[in-house]
Design a protein around this motif. Structure first.
Motif: not given
Length: 143
Positions: A38-49
């Motif tokens: 979940k933490a890595r997914d949150t990082q991915r979403i933040s990076d895309l934004k």
């Protein structure tokens, strides 16, 4: 006889055993591997934004989005300090024809995904997509 104060060996072993059982139950409930995903997914979403924000800044100055091959060169020329790198495992996918773009990351947890994942979701664009990005993914496109 002199009275001794303290715990017996049996009492100490019993307490240590109970603490071990409770900590085992706690670890199974928390499930640290899922928390890391979940933490890595949150990082991915933040990076895309973050990339999306820099794409919109680029568009406001140039009236077009960077083409697929020119993303890093175009954005690092004053729109973003460093292009984010996806946490392992995974990569980011970007495709653009100048007027539209698609920015996608494969996720580890399906609960974090959204519906803008398939290249066919963007009409008028011919994109080469990896099958990795058809399920459990998060995508962004022109606002």
């Amino acid at each position: 006889m002199k009275e001794q104060k303290g715990f017996t060996l049996i009492e100490l072993l019993l307490v240590v055993g109970i603490i071990g059982i409770l900590s085992g139950i706690l670890v199974s409930v928390i499930n640290p591997s899922v928390m890391r995903q979940k933490a890595r997914d949150t990082q991915r979403i933040s990076d895309l934004k973050k990339i999306q924000t820099s794409l919109e800044l680029f568009f406001s100055d140039n009236i077009s989005y960077p083409l697929t091959a020119n993303l890093q060169t175009a954005l690092e020329a004053g729109y973003i300090d460093d292009l984010p790198v996806a946490p392992s495992p995974g990569t980011y996918f970007y495709a653009s024809n100048g007027s539209r773009y698609l920015l996608v990351a494969a996720l580890e947890q399906p609960a974090n995904s959204n519906s803008i994942c398939k290249c066919s979701d963007i009409p008028g664009m011919t994109l080469v997509c990896d099958s990795t990005y058809t399920t459990n993914c998060y995508g962004l496109t022109n606002p």
